[in-house]
Design a protein around this motif. Structure first.
Motif, PDB file in Angstrom:
ATOM      1  N   ALA A   1       0.816  -1.214   0.000  1.00 62.04           N
ATOM      2  CA  ALA A   1       0.000   0.000   0.000  1.00 62.04           C
ATOM      3  C   ALA A   1       0.855   1.271   0.000  1.00 62.04           C
ATOM      4  CB  ALA A   1      -0.931   0.005   1.214  1.00 62.04           C
ATOM      5  N   SER A   2       2.172   1.125  -0.029  1.00 61.78           N
ATOM      6  CA  SER A   2       3.070   2.285   0.017  1.00 61.78           C
ATOM      7  C   SER A   2       2.901   3.162  -1.210  1.00 61.78           C
ATOM      8  CB  SER A   2       4.522   1.820   0.109  1.00 61.78           C
ATOM      9  OG  SER A   2       4.725   1.059   1.271  1.00 61.78           O
ATOM     10  N   THR A   3       3.064   4.469  -1.008  1.00 61.48           N
ATOM     11  CA  THR A   3       3.026   5.432  -2.110  1.00 61.48           C
ATOM     12  C   THR A   3       4.157   6.435  -1.939  1.00 61.48           C
ATOM     13  OG1 THR A   3       1.514   6.929  -0.931  1.00 61.48           O
ATOM     14  CG2 THR A   3       0.512   5.267  -2.379  1.00 61.48           C
ATOM     15  N   VAL A   4       4.617   6.985  -3.066  1.00 61.02           N
ATOM     16  CA  VAL A   4       5.716   7.961  -3.065  1.00 61.02           C
ATOM     17  C   VAL A   4       5.400   9.052  -4.080  1.00 61.02           C
ATOM     18  CG1 VAL A   4       8.182   8.328  -3.437  1.00 61.02           C
ATOM     19  CG2 VAL A   4       7.379   6.135  -2.549  1.00 61.02           C
ATOM     20  N   ASN A   5       5.618  10.304  -3.692  1.00 63.23           N
ATOM     21  CA  ASN A   5       5.507  11.440  -4.601  1.00 63.23           C
ATOM     22  C   ASN A   5       6.676  12.380  -4.351  1.00 63.23           C
ATOM     23  OD1 ASN A   5       2.804  11.457  -6.128  1.00 63.23           O
ATOM     24  ND2 ASN A   5       2.208  10.891  -4.047  1.00 63.23           N
ATOM     25  N   VAL A   6       7.424  12.679  -5.409  1.00 61.39           N
ATOM     26  CA  VAL A   6       8.605  13.544  -5.290  1.00 61.39           C
ATOM     27  C   VAL A   6       8.597  14.566  -6.419  1.00 61.39           C
ATOM     28  CG1 VAL A   6      11.132  13.621  -5.314  1.00 61.39           C
ATOM     29  CG2 VAL A   6       9.964  11.714  -4.211  1.00 61.39           C
ATOM     30  N   THR A   7       8.971  15.798  -6.110  1.00 56.90           N
ATOM     31  CA  THR A   7       9.151  16.852  -7.107  1.00 56.90           C
ATOM     32  C   THR A   7      10.565  17.396  -6.974  1.00 56.90           C
ATOM     33  OG1 THR A   7       6.806  17.452  -7.030  1.00 56.90           O
ATOM     34  CG2 THR A   7       8.331  19.101  -7.936  1.00 56.90           C
ATOM     35  N   ILE A   8      11.267  17.467  -8.113  1.00 56.63           N
ATOM     36  CA  ILE A   8      12.647  17.948  -8.156  1.00 56.63           C
ATOM     37  C   ILE A   8      12.700  19.231  -8.973  1.00 56.63           C
ATOM     38  CG2 ILE A   8      14.991  17.430  -8.968  1.00 56.63           C
ATOM     39  CD1 ILE A   8      14.191  14.422  -8.744  1.00 56.63           C
TER      40      ILE A   8
ATOM     41  N   LEU B   1       7.997   8.567 -13.999  1.00 62.49           N
ATOM     42  CA  LEU B   1       8.949   9.674 -13.935  1.00 62.49           C
ATOM     43  C   LEU B   1       8.629  10.628 -15.073  1.00 62.49           C
ATOM     44  CD1 LEU B   1      11.551  11.056 -12.857  1.00 62.49           C
ATOM     45  CD2 LEU B   1      12.829   9.599 -14.454  1.00 62.49           C
ATOM     46  N   THR B   2       8.416  11.891 -14.733  1.00 61.44           N
ATOM     47  CA  THR B   2       8.219  12.926 -15.750  1.00 61.44           C
ATOM     48  C   THR B   2       9.447  13.817 -15.734  1.00 61.44           C
ATOM     49  OG1 THR B   2       5.824  12.858 -15.487  1.00 61.44           O
ATOM     50  CG2 THR B   2       6.756  14.817 -16.547  1.00 61.44           C
ATOM     51  N   LEU B   3      10.160  13.826 -16.856  1.00 62.89           N
ATOM     52  CA  LEU B   3      11.414  14.572 -17.003  1.00 62.89           C
ATOM     53  C   LEU B   3      11.467  15.147 -18.403  1.00 62.89           C
ATOM     54  CD1 LEU B   3      14.365  15.237 -16.019  1.00 62.89           C
ATOM     55  CD2 LEU B   3      15.014  13.015 -16.983  1.00 62.89           C
ATOM     56  N   HIS B   4      11.825  16.418 -18.515  1.00 64.70           N
ATOM     57  CA  HIS B   4      11.968  17.052 -19.824  1.00 64.70           C
ATOM     58  C   HIS B   4      10.656  16.982 -20.612  1.00 64.70           C
ATOM     59  CE1 HIS B   4      14.027  17.666 -23.847  1.00 64.70           C
ATOM     60  NE2 HIS B   4      14.574  18.614 -23.098  1.00 64.70           N
TER      61      HIS B   4
ATOM     62  N   VAL C   1       9.222   3.841 -14.650  1.00 60.56           N
ATOM     63  CA  VAL C   1      10.547   3.416 -14.208  1.00 60.56           C
ATOM     64  C   VAL C   1      10.385   2.462 -13.029  1.00 60.56           C
ATOM     65  CG1 VAL C   1      11.757   5.512 -14.982  1.00 60.56           C
ATOM     66  CG2 VAL C   1      10.904   5.376 -12.651  1.00 60.56           C
ATOM     67  N   THR C   2      11.343   1.580 -12.889  1.00 62.05           N
ATOM     68  CA  THR C   2      11.364   0.632 -11.780  1.00 62.05           C
ATOM     69  C   THR C   2      12.579   0.924 -10.922  1.00 62.05           C
ATOM     70  OG1 THR C   2      10.261  -1.053 -13.115  1.00 62.05           O
ATOM     71  CG2 THR C   2      11.435  -1.809 -11.143  1.00 62.05           C
ATOM     72  N   ILE C   3      12.362   1.080  -9.630  1.00 58.33           N
ATOM     73  CA  ILE C   3      13.433   1.399  -8.690  1.00 58.33           C
ATOM     74  C   ILE C   3      13.635   0.211  -7.760  1.00 58.33           C
ATOM     75  CG2 ILE C   3      14.174   2.957  -6.834  1.00 58.33           C
ATOM     76  CD1 ILE C   3      12.368   5.115  -8.123  1.00 58.33           C
ATOM     77  N   ALA C   4      14.881  -0.265  -7.688  1.00 58.56           N
ATOM     78  CA  ALA C   4      15.234  -1.317  -6.730  1.00 58.56           C
ATOM     79  C   ALA C   4      15.433  -0.662  -5.377  1.00 58.56           C
ATOM     80  CB  ALA C   4      16.498  -2.037  -7.173  1.00 58.56           C
TER      81      ALA C   4
ATOM     82  N   PHE D   1      13.607  10.236 -22.692  1.00 54.80           N
ATOM     83  CA  PHE D   1      13.010  11.463 -22.175  1.00 54.80           C
ATOM     84  C   PHE D   1      13.286  12.659 -23.096  1.00 54.80           C
ATOM     85  CE2 PHE D   1      13.281   8.579 -18.662  1.00 54.80           C
ATOM     86  CZ  PHE D   1      12.058   8.748 -18.023  1.00 54.80           C
ATOM     87  N   GLY D   2      13.574  12.370 -24.348  1.00 49.80           N
ATOM     88  CA  GLY D   2      13.738  13.423 -25.346  1.00 49.80           C
ATOM     89  C   GLY D   2      15.022  14.211 -25.231  1.00 49.80           C
TER      90      GLY D   2
END
Length: 193
Positions: A67-74, A125-128, A134-137, A166-167
């Motif tokens: 049930a874990s969720t993650v949201n990050v803005t860079i 992942l939204t970039l450019h 994406v899959t993160i280990a 990502f262009g």
């Protein structure tokens, strides 16, 4: 002996109290979280860098990790490769185009516990201006009470992305197409759920 048992029981209670589900704010203010990268430079050496300005939150329940969720803005303009001229180039149109795309974001879609503190985090992942899965280990580093009365939880993550996906197609040679990302995240519980 009674004192030792009492201390052990108290420690157990403290530990189990930290195992509740919670929403965590990523501790960027205390510099206990890092978004770092490396990419081969022309295939001859590694170039390392990081993003200095980001924020995010995650929900984590060790009893229900799925049930874990993650949201990050860079903030993409915060890229730092320890070289001012190179950073200016990386912020420009050949790479991040930060005037047009001031942020990159990651939003999780699933979290799969693999056992032994390992997990697979999948998200977008939204970039450019391009959004890709994406899959993160993930490796759980630890969690529990801190000395200031809070509760913290930490994870380490790694993934790779292809710039062209990502262009970003600036040609640095065939050995310089893949960026390795390392994510070290420590969160401070905001609300226990």
């Amino acid at each position: 002996m009674k004192k030792l048992i009492a201390l052990g029981f108290t420690a157990l209670l403290g530990f189990s109290g930290a195992l509740h589900a919670a929403e965590y704010k990523i501790d960027t203010a205390g510099a206990h979280a890092f978004v770092q990268f490396k990419i081969k430079h022309l295939g001859y050496s590694w170039l390392y860098g990081r993003f200095n300005d980001f924020e995010g939150r995650f929900n984590y329940d060790p009893a229900k990790p799925e049930a874990s969720t993650v949201n990050v803005t860079i903030k993409t303009a915060s890229i730092d490769s320890n070289h001012a001229e190179r950073d200016k180039h990386l912020r420009g149109k050949d790479f991040l185009a930060v005037d047009k795309y001031p942020t990159a974001t990651f939003k999780s879609t699933s979290f799969k516990a693999l056992g032994d503190g390992k997990a697979e985090l999948i998200g977008t992942l939204t970039l450019h201006g391009v959004s890709k899965p994406v899959t993160i280990a993930v490796t759980e580093i630890g969690g529990g009470k801190d000395p200031w009365g809070g509760v913290r939880q930490g994870f380490h993550g790694t993934t790779e992305i292809a710039l062209k996906d990502f262009g970003i197609d600036y040609d640095l040679g065939p050995a310089s197409q893949i960026v390795e990302l390392t994510l070290d995240i420590e969160g401070i519980a905001q609300t226990m759920m």
